[in-house]
Each structure stands twice: as structure tokens, then as C-alpha cells.
Enzyme design. Structure first.
Site, PDB file in Angstrom:
ATOM      1  N   CYS A 166       0.837  -1.197   0.000  1.00  0.00           N
ATOM      2  CA  CYS A 166       0.000   0.000   0.000  1.00  0.00           C
ATOM      3  C   CYS A 166       0.877   1.255   0.000  1.00  0.00           C
ATOM      4  O   CYS A 166       1.695   1.441   0.907  1.00  0.00           O
ATOM      5  CB  CYS A 166      -0.911  -0.001   1.223  1.00  0.00           C
ATOM      6  N   CYS A 207       0.510   3.540   3.319  1.00  0.00           N
ATOM      7  CA  CYS A 207       0.955   3.106   4.641  1.00  0.00           C
ATOM      8  C   CYS A 207       2.279   3.806   4.950  1.00  0.00           C
ATOM      9  O   CYS A 207       2.991   4.233   4.040  1.00  0.00           O
ATOM     10  CB  CYS A 207       1.137   1.590   4.656  1.00  0.00           C
ATOM     11  N   HIS A 261      -3.945   0.940   8.134  1.00  0.00           N
ATOM     12  CA  HIS A 261      -4.502   0.572   6.831  1.00  0.00           C
ATOM     13  C   HIS A 261      -5.975   0.149   6.903  1.00  0.00           C
ATOM     14  O   HIS A 261      -6.760   0.498   6.021  1.00  0.00           O
ATOM     15  CB  HIS A 261      -3.658  -0.564   6.235  1.00  0.00           C
ATOM     16  N   ASN A 315     -13.693   9.501  -1.756  1.00  0.00           N
ATOM     17  CA  ASN A 315     -14.368   8.377  -2.387  1.00  0.00           C
ATOM     18  C   ASN A 315     -14.056   7.170  -1.524  1.00  0.00           C
ATOM     19  O   ASN A 315     -12.892   6.946  -1.190  1.00  0.00           O
ATOM     20  CB  ASN A 315     -13.812   8.102  -3.793  1.00  0.00           C
ATOM     21  N   HIS A 355      -6.682   2.163   1.663  1.00  0.00           N
ATOM     22  CA  HIS A 355      -6.219   2.872   2.861  1.00  0.00           C
ATOM     23  C   HIS A 355      -7.073   4.145   3.035  1.00  0.00           C
ATOM     24  O   HIS A 355      -7.298   4.868   2.076  1.00  0.00           O
ATOM     25  CB  HIS A 355      -4.743   3.238   2.671  1.00  0.00           C
ATOM     26  N   HIS A 384      -8.371   7.494   3.036  1.00  0.00           N
ATOM     27  CA  HIS A 384      -7.812   8.760   2.544  1.00  0.00           C
ATOM     28  C   HIS A 384      -8.864   9.526   1.765  1.00  0.00           C
ATOM     29  O   HIS A 384      -9.861   8.960   1.324  1.00  0.00           O
ATOM     30  CB  HIS A 384      -6.602   8.512   1.643  1.00  0.00           C
ATOM     31  N   GLN A 388      -9.252  13.349  -0.845  1.00  0.00           N
ATOM     32  CA  GLN A 388      -8.504  14.114  -1.835  1.00  0.00           C
ATOM     33  C   GLN A 388      -8.930  15.570  -1.789  1.00  0.00           C
ATOM     34  O   GLN A 388     -10.000  15.903  -1.279  1.00  0.00           O
ATOM     35  CB  GLN A 388      -8.755  13.559  -3.235  1.00  0.00           C
TER      36      GLN A 388
HETATM   37 ZN    ZN Z   1      -2.193   1.221   3.712  1.00  0.00          ZN
END
Ligand code: ZN
Length: 362
Positions: A71, A74, A138, A178, A189, A191, A193
Site C-alpha cells: 500500500c 501506509c 490501513h 471516495n 487505505h 484517505h 482528496q
Molecule cells: Zn495502507
């Protein structure tokens, strides 16, 4: 909140944010050999719709669903491969997207119009695309961040909105998330934007035009009228002292909420500390309802509607749109002929029913 600015191997900026007043040491160096990011994005004007379209053909090679042990969001662990985040631990990290649709370092040399289409003006794809990583863990989601981390994320959004709004040429800052593979998320993971656009987006233009039309027709204030009606209406799902979340009366997605602060503000930086705490609380509440409505968490898009940078600010009222394309377990709403072809939404659900369903989620 404290922040530390560092650089990745290809020159992109990475920011580490932490709660409190003492910035942790951030000295890790990105060991990768990365080519400098080259961006040839351009904007093309659609003369029929009167809207800008961004062309970012270099994004085709971007990372697609890597296995969890690779990932890129991470932290970089001592025994693992380097990721986008050189530090071994962090609270919230923000960096410039490696495959940006819009960038400040874009190639500016574009012809005035598209080949053979003099009405289709071209502009460089100037702007900025950032990735906001909510946690180093994660297997989490925004809904399980807890109130302190959620509040830190709100502060990070406000920090980024203020800084990107001050960039010459940026006209609107869009903070969004999203979530879920079903809607094309390439990295699981947790997150979000941020896009800083060099134009006012079609949705915001349309809403500003509605505000103006309502004022001319009734003398009233559209946002204030809508918020006042919905706050005491039948579609409220959750509320606290500073915020109310409701299913909009003309919802177009199977599950959809709008979240409004009770006080009119143009954007996230204008929120007080108390309003930010209350926002963290109600965000966890409504995202928890989306996560628990069915056996598995609903995929969703969470999209902040902030005022443009340069105009319409006194008319705007900050709000969040939160919606899911899932109609039922295993069933998604696809944007088919009417929606994709004509922009005319046909909904299979009743906003009042959806509000009742979301209210009863425990
Ligand atoms: Zn991750």
C-alpha cells in the site's frame, strides 16, 4: 495542530499534521528514485455546455489496487518497501498526487484551441491535486477514526483550503472522499482528496445561478430558506447544536445526505473551534449510519461544497453532500441513459423513507 513540510524524492511536497502544539521530529528521507512528475494536463472548453473538461491522459499508468503489503499510503516500515510516506508513523499526512489531473507545475505551452475546433479553447491544467491520508492504520475507515482524529482531519481540510485558495489562479477548492471499491477507489487505505480548480465548477455555478434566480423571484435567500425548512422537516437524520444532516427533498442518489452548519459560513476555514468539534461528531454519526445500514459498509462519496475563492462568497453556505450508489446489498445504481445522457435523475427511493431508514440505524 502543528504541521511539518518535507519533500518526496521527485520534489513533491508532503505535509505531516499532528494534534497539539509540539511538532514531532520528521526527518525521514524518501529513498526512492522517482522521475520528476511531468504533467501535460489541459483544460478544454465545451462550447455547448459552457463547461471546462480536464484532460489528464498521463493518469492511465496510475497504481491500481495494489496488495495490502504494498500500500503506497501506509507508513514506510523499517523492513518494508518505501511508500509515498517516508515516516514510520504519522497522524495525518498530505501530499501532492503523483498522477495529478491538475498541477501547479503543468506545461503552460498549449495552443489556443483544440485541433479543428476554434470554439474549444484550451488552457493548461493548472491547479493542485492532493491526497489526505487520515491515519497510518490501513484497515480503518473515516467512520472509525474517533472524535479527536476526525477533528484533526477537519483542521487539515481547513488548512489546505486556506492555503490553496491563496494560490494565484485557483478559483475553487474541493475537499472530497471516495470510499469503496464499488465506486472505483483504487486504494483502500483511508484517505481523501483535495482538488484546487482554476475555474468554478459546473455544480457551484449552477447553484449560484439558482440563488440569484430565487432572489429575483422572491426577494428571499435560497440557502437560508432551504436550511430553515429542512431543519424542521421530516427528513432530518441527525443533528447537534451546530449541524443538521438531512436527506434532501429531491434526493437523486439511493442514499443521500446534506450536512449544513447552522451558521452561514462560506468555507471550512471560517468554522469556529466548537463548530469543528461538532462537525467531527456528526460526521462520525452519519458515516456510521452509512456503514451499518447493510451488512457491509456502503460505498460513498463525501463532497464538500465550498464557496468559490473570488466571487459569490457572501451568497454561499458551506455544506457537505454525502451519497451512496448502493440501492440494496449487491445492487448499485448505474448512471444510465437518462442520467448520463441527459443529466435527468430518476430515483427508485423516497427521500422520506430513506431518512426513516437512516434514522433507525443503530
Ligand atoms: Zn495502507
Amino acid at each position: 495542530m502543528v504541521r511539518t513540510s518535507r519533500r518526496l524524492a521527485d520534489g513533491r511536497e508532503i505535509l505531516y499534521f499532528a494534534a497539539g502544539t509540539q511538532a514531532p521530529q520528521r526527518t525521514a528521507v524518501d529513498p526512492r528514485e522517482l522521475p520528476a512528475v511531468s504533467t501535460r494536463s489541459q483544460l478544454r472548453w465545451d462550447p455547448l455546455l459552457g463547461e471546462w473538461v480536464a484532460l489528464a491522459s498521463h493518469r492511465q499508468s496510475r497504481t491500481f489496487l495494489p496488495p495490502a503489503d504494498r500500500c503506497p499510503l501506509c507508513p514506510t516500515r523499517p523492513d518494508g518497501p518505501p511508500t509515498e510516506i517516508p515516516e514510520a508513523g504519522f497522524e495525518v499526512a498530505v501530499f501532492e498526487n503523483r498522477f495529478p489531473a491538475l498541477a501547479t507545475a503543468v506545461e503552460f505551452d498549449v495552443p489556443p484551441s483544440a485541433p479543428g475546433a476554434p470554439l474549444t479553447q484550451l488552457r493548461p491544467g493548472f491547479g493542485r491535486c492532493e491526497v489526505v491520508v487520515f491515519t497510518s492504520e490501513h484497515d480503518r475507515s473515516f467512520a472509525t477514526l474517533g472524535p479527536e482524529r476526525a477533528r484533526l482531519v477537519v483542521d487539515v481540510w481547513a488548512d489546505r483550503t486556506a492555503e490553496l485558495s491563496a494560490v494565484e489562479g485557483v478559483e475553487q477548492v474541493h475537499v472530497f472522499e471516495n470510499s469503496g471499491e464499488e465506486i472505483g477507489v483504487t486504494l483502500s487505505h483511508p484517505h481523501g482528496q483535495i482538488y484546487a480548480y482554476p475555474f468554478v465548477t459546473p455544480r457551484v455555478e449552477k447553484v449560484l445561478a439558482s440563488v440569484e434566480r430565487h432572489r429575483r423571484a422572491t426577494g428571499g435567500d435560497l440557502f437560508a430558506d432551504v436550511v430553515a425548512a429542512e431543519r424542521s422537516g421530516p427528513r432530518v437524520v441527525a443533528a447537534n447544536e451546530h449541524w443538521t444532516a438531512f436527506v434532501p427533498a429531491a434526493a437523486r442518489w439511493p442514499y443521500e445526505l446534506q450536512l449544513f452548519p447552522h451558521r452561514r459560513v462560506p468555507d471550512l476555514p471560517a468554522l469556529t473551534g466548537e463548530e469543528r468539534d461538532a462537525l467531527a461528531g456528526i460526521s462520525l454519526d452519519v458515516l456510521g449510519r452509512f456503514a451499518r445500514r447493510f451488512d457491509t459498509p456502503m460505498p460513498y462519496i463525501s463532497s464538500w461544497n465550498q464557496a468559490p475563492v473570488g466571487r459569490g462568497r457572501e451568497d454561499w453556505w458551506l455544506h457537505l453532500q454525502l451519497f451512496s450508489l448502493r440501492r440494496a446489498p449487491g445492487k448499485l445504481k448505474y448512471l444510465a441513459g437518462s442520467e448520463s445522457g441527459m443529466g435527468a435523475f430518476i430515483s427508485d427511493t423516497t427521500p422520506e423513507d430513506v431518512a426513516e431508514q437512516l434514522r433507525s440505524v443503530r
